[in-house]
Design a protein around this motif. Structure first.
Motif, PDB file in Angstrom:
ATOM      1  N   SER A 130       0.845  -1.198   0.000  1.00  0.00           N
ATOM      2  CA  SER A 130       0.000   0.000   0.000  1.00  0.00           C
ATOM      3  C   SER A 130       0.875   1.240   0.000  1.00  0.00           C
ATOM      4  O   SER A 130       2.093   1.161  -0.169  1.00  0.00           O
ATOM      5  CB  SER A 130      -0.912  -0.025   1.226  1.00  0.00           C
ATOM      6  N   GLY A 131       0.235   2.384   0.210  1.00  0.00           N
ATOM      7  CA  GLY A 131       0.989   3.634   0.230  1.00  0.00           C
ATOM      8  C   GLY A 131       1.845   3.762   1.472  1.00  0.00           C
ATOM      9  O   GLY A 131       2.857   4.463   1.476  1.00  0.00           O
ATOM     10  N   GLY A 132       1.468   3.079   2.531  1.00  0.00           N
ATOM     11  CA  GLY A 132       2.209   3.197   3.788  1.00  0.00           C
ATOM     12  C   GLY A 132       2.966   1.943   4.170  1.00  0.00           C
ATOM     13  O   GLY A 132       3.827   1.976   5.047  1.00  0.00           O
ATOM     14  N   SER A 191      -2.046  -3.408  -5.078  1.00  0.00           N
ATOM     15  CA  SER A 191      -2.503  -4.623  -5.775  1.00  0.00           C
ATOM     16  C   SER A 191      -3.526  -4.286  -6.860  1.00  0.00           C
ATOM     17  O   SER A 191      -3.957  -5.159  -7.604  1.00  0.00           O
ATOM     18  CB  SER A 191      -3.001  -5.709  -4.822  1.00  0.00           C
ATOM     19  N   ALA A 192      -3.879  -2.994  -6.969  1.00  0.00           N
ATOM     20  CA  ALA A 192      -4.690  -2.559  -8.121  1.00  0.00           C
ATOM     21  C   ALA A 192      -3.825  -2.476  -9.375  1.00  0.00           C
ATOM     22  O   ALA A 192      -4.354  -2.357 -10.487  1.00  0.00           O
ATOM     23  CB  ALA A 192      -5.307  -1.190  -7.831  1.00  0.00           C
ATOM     24  N   ASN A 193      -2.511  -2.544  -9.217  1.00  0.00           N
ATOM     25  CA  ASN A 193      -1.605  -2.369 -10.369  1.00  0.00           C
ATOM     26  C   ASN A 193      -1.724  -3.535 -11.361  1.00  0.00           C
ATOM     27  O   ASN A 193      -1.535  -4.700 -10.988  1.00  0.00           O
ATOM     28  CB  ASN A 193      -0.165  -2.245  -9.864  1.00  0.00           C
ATOM     29  N   ALA A 222       6.836   4.508  -3.368  1.00  0.00           N
ATOM     30  CA  ALA A 222       7.806   4.549  -4.472  1.00  0.00           C
ATOM     31  C   ALA A 222       7.090   4.958  -5.764  1.00  0.00           C
ATOM     32  O   ALA A 222       7.562   5.835  -6.501  1.00  0.00           O
ATOM     33  CB  ALA A 222       8.468   3.183  -4.645  1.00  0.00           C
ATOM     34  N   PHE A 223       5.928   4.351  -6.012  1.00  0.00           N
ATOM     35  CA  PHE A 223       5.142   4.743  -7.196  1.00  0.00           C
ATOM     36  C   PHE A 223       4.823   6.239  -7.135  1.00  0.00           C
ATOM     37  O   PHE A 223       4.983   6.968  -8.113  1.00  0.00           O
ATOM     38  CB  PHE A 223       3.814   3.963  -7.250  1.00  0.00           C
ATOM     39  N   ASP A 224       4.357   6.688  -5.970  1.00  0.00           N
ATOM     40  CA  ASP A 224       3.904   8.081  -5.846  1.00  0.00           C
ATOM     41  C   ASP A 224       5.059   9.076  -5.956  1.00  0.00           C
ATOM     42  O   ASP A 224       4.915  10.144  -6.563  1.00  0.00           O
ATOM     43  CB  ASP A 224       3.153   8.276  -4.521  1.00  0.00           C
ATOM     44  N   TYR A 248     -11.729  -3.487  -3.221  1.00  0.00           N
ATOM     45  CA  TYR A 248     -11.219  -3.994  -1.939  1.00  0.00           C
ATOM     46  C   TYR A 248      -9.699  -3.906  -1.836  1.00  0.00           C
ATOM     47  O   TYR A 248      -9.111  -4.349  -0.856  1.00  0.00           O
ATOM     48  CB  TYR A 248     -11.651  -5.449  -1.719  1.00  0.00           C
ATOM     49  N   CYS A 249      -9.045  -3.374  -2.891  1.00  0.00           N
ATOM     50  CA  CYS A 249      -7.581  -3.204  -2.853  1.00  0.00           C
ATOM     51  C   CYS A 249      -7.239  -1.927  -2.104  1.00  0.00           C
ATOM     52  O   CYS A 249      -6.465  -1.936  -1.155  1.00  0.00           O
ATOM     53  CB  CYS A 249      -7.010  -3.114  -4.266  1.00  0.00           C
ATOM     54  N   THR A 250      -7.810  -0.812  -2.540  1.00  0.00           N
ATOM     55  CA  THR A 250      -7.529   0.468  -1.884  1.00  0.00           C
ATOM     56  C   THR A 250      -8.363   0.556  -0.595  1.00  0.00           C
ATOM     57  O   THR A 250      -9.240  -0.264  -0.348  1.00  0.00           O
ATOM     58  CB  THR A 250      -7.846   1.648  -2.829  1.00  0.00           C
TER      59      THR A 250
HETATM   60  O1  KG4 Z   1      -4.086   0.814   0.499  1.00  0.00           O
HETATM   61  P1  KG4 Z   1      -4.144   2.219   0.025  1.00  0.00           P
HETATM   62  O2  KG4 Z   1      -5.431   2.734  -0.578  1.00  0.00           O
HETATM   63  O3  KG4 Z   1      -3.794   3.219   1.164  1.00  0.00           O
HETATM   64  C1  KG4 Z   1      -2.831   2.978   2.135  1.00  0.00           C
HETATM   65  O4  KG4 Z   1      -3.161   2.303   3.136  1.00  0.00           O
HETATM   66  O5  KG4 Z   1      -1.693   3.433   1.880  1.00  0.00           O
HETATM   67  O6  KG4 Z   1      -2.954   2.397  -1.020  1.00  0.00           O
HETATM   68  C2  KG4 Z   1      -2.729   3.615  -1.696  1.00  0.00           C
HETATM   69  C3  KG4 Z   1      -1.525   3.424  -2.608  1.00  0.00           C
HETATM   70  C4  KG4 Z   1      -1.017   4.715  -3.228  1.00  0.00           C
HETATM   71  O7  KG4 Z   1       0.386   4.777  -3.062  1.00  0.00           O
HETATM   72  C5  KG4 Z   1      -1.391   4.569  -4.710  1.00  0.00           C
HETATM   73  O8  KG4 Z   1      -0.521   5.229  -5.604  1.00  0.00           O
HETATM   74  C6  KG4 Z   1      -1.287   3.065  -4.871  1.00  0.00           C
HETATM   75  O9  KG4 Z   1      -1.859   2.545  -3.692  1.00  0.00           O
HETATM   76  N1  KG4 Z   1      -2.011   2.593  -6.055  1.00  0.00           N
HETATM   77  C7  KG4 Z   1      -1.393   2.077  -7.144  1.00  0.00           C
HETATM   78  C8  KG4 Z   1      -2.415   1.780  -8.081  1.00  0.00           C
HETATM   79  N2  KG4 Z   1      -3.620   2.131  -7.536  1.00  0.00           N
HETATM   80  C9  KG4 Z   1      -3.352   2.629  -6.289  1.00  0.00           C
HETATM   81  N3  KG4 Z   1      -0.099   1.834  -7.384  1.00  0.00           N
HETATM   82  C10 KG4 Z   1       0.218   1.306  -8.585  1.00  0.00           C
HETATM   83  N4  KG4 Z   1      -0.701   1.009  -9.530  1.00  0.00           N
HETATM   84  C11 KG4 Z   1      -2.016   1.219  -9.323  1.00  0.00           C
HETATM   85  N5  KG4 Z   1      -2.915   0.907 -10.264  1.00  0.00           N
END
Ligand code: KG4
Ligand code: ZN
Length: 345
Positions: A144-146, A281-283, A173-175, A308-310
């Motif tokens: 995830s982002g964190g 995992s939406a990637n 890293a993506f962000d 359910y990924c984000t």
């Molecule tokens: O799980 P999440 O919604 O929030 C946290 O708990 O961090 O994850 C958000 C992260 C962000 O860094 C966003 O850029 C990444 O998930 N993300 C992706 C994609 N969709 C969301 N990263 C790569 N490819 C994607 N399609």
């Protein structure tokens, strides 16, 4: 009070305000309000996030109850994210949940956000008859982002972190790279889309290889930064001209680092059930790479639907539901814990 186990769940750990109703493990509603306010800052501004949660929480909960067709009196418990996350953000959802449950005289159930990302696999969507579930034990890569964690899941409540990132999370890293490429925040989905049009072998960015099951992604951002600085001196349009190749090469490096460890975990533990969790995992590239790995290792891959990924409250609701039906809760409000660890949940 209904005979069914009906849970209202609230998630507010970062920049999404979400409420869901879960009944006997089935999602009746799952409402997510994002926060556009952070886009111009290129990252989540904690103070702005908690203010937006304050504004959103009541309408989001109202909408979740309405969509579910559930009234206050039918609820058996309220689940909420206790951590990990931003303190100010967590406080809005936690305080709301505590007060709401107290006013209805029903238990409040605290939930670990990382455990919830994993248990999102067990949410039964309302209109889906057959739902293939991972069997215990399974391996879950939570990205995830964190956070970036490799987890061995033996039970709903028994999870062991085999390894994790030592610095930046995969989503971070993506962000961060997306920001260097002048893409909006959060950049993960933009990199994903651009990567589809680019050459993953165009640039050789480092795919970290840490000991055991640990990860490191901070070097990747630095490597991209140095490459851009060097190339921009020669050609000011470098980013514009090569955006898709840059995105594809960065995505390739991140996926390579993740898949390497997942493969090692499958081989070393002998566990043939691989699950993905968390926003990254939406990637599309990662989803495909995990499916390829599963095929190669004769394993089964479990990849949650995008919703359910984000971050979402349905995953908090399913976790609270499992705690509720196994009586694995004390029903008492607990203050948010920003660094809440998965181990020991
Ligand atoms: O799980 P999440 O919604 O929030 C946290 O708990 O961090 O994850 C958000 C992260 C962000 O860094 C966003 O850029 C990444 O998930 N993300 C992706 C994609 N969709 C969301 N990263 C790569 N490819 C994607 N399609
Ligand atoms: Zn999350």
């Amino acid at each position: 009070m209904s005979n069914k186990a009906t849970i209202l769940a609230i998630e507010s750990s970062c920049d999404d305000t979400s409420a869901a109703v879960i009944q006997d493990g089935v999602e009746l509603s799952n409402v997510v309000a994002g926060q556009k306010v952070h886009t111009e800052f290129g990252g989540v501004v904690p103070e702005l996030a908690s203010r937006a949660h304050q504004k959103n929480i009541v309408p989001v909960v109202d909408t979740a109850l309405k969509r579910a067709g559930i009234s206050h009196g039918q609820l058996n418990a309220v689940g909420y994210t206790r951590g990990p996350g931003l303190l100010g953000s967590l406080m809005v959802g936690a305080s709301f949940a505590g007060g709401y449950a107290a006013s209805l005289n029903i238990p409040v159930i605290e939930v670990n956000h990382m455990q919830a990302h994993i248990l999102a696999h067990f949410i039964k969507p309302a209109n889906q008859k057959k739902h293939l579930l991972p069997e215990f034990p399974f391996l879950c890569l939570t990205v995830s982002g964190g956070h970036t964690q490799m987890v061995r899941v033996d039970d709903y409540f028994k999870m062991t972190v085999l390894g994790e990132t030592r610095d930046d999370a995969a989503g971070e890293a993506f962000d961060k790279v997306a920001k260097l490429l002048h893409l909006p925040y959060p950049g993960g989905p933009f990199i994903d889309r651009l990567a589809g049009e680019g050459n993953p072998k165009a640039f050789d960015f480092p795919a970290s290889n840490m000991p055991d099951y640990d990860f490191s992604f901070s070097g990747l951002k630095t490597s991209v930064l140095y490459k851009l600085q060097a190339e921009l001196k020669k050609n000011p349009d470098f980013i514009q001209n090569r955006k898709a190749d840059l995105a594809a090469s960065v995505q390739y490096a991140i996926i390579k680092a993740l898949i390497r460890k997942l493969k090692k975990a499958v081989k070393e533990t002998g566990i043939k059930q691989i699950a993905l969790a968390g926003g990254v995992s939406a990637n599309s590239g990662l989803r495909k790479a995990v499916e390829d790995l599963a095929r190669e290792q004769n394993a089964a891959a479990f990849i949650p639907p995008l919703a359910y990924c984000t971050d979402n409250a349905a995953m908090i609701g399913i976790t609270a539901y499992f705690k509720f039906i196994t009586k694995n809760y004390d029903g008492v409000y607990k203050a948010p814990t920003p660094n809440y660890r998965l181990t020991g949940v």
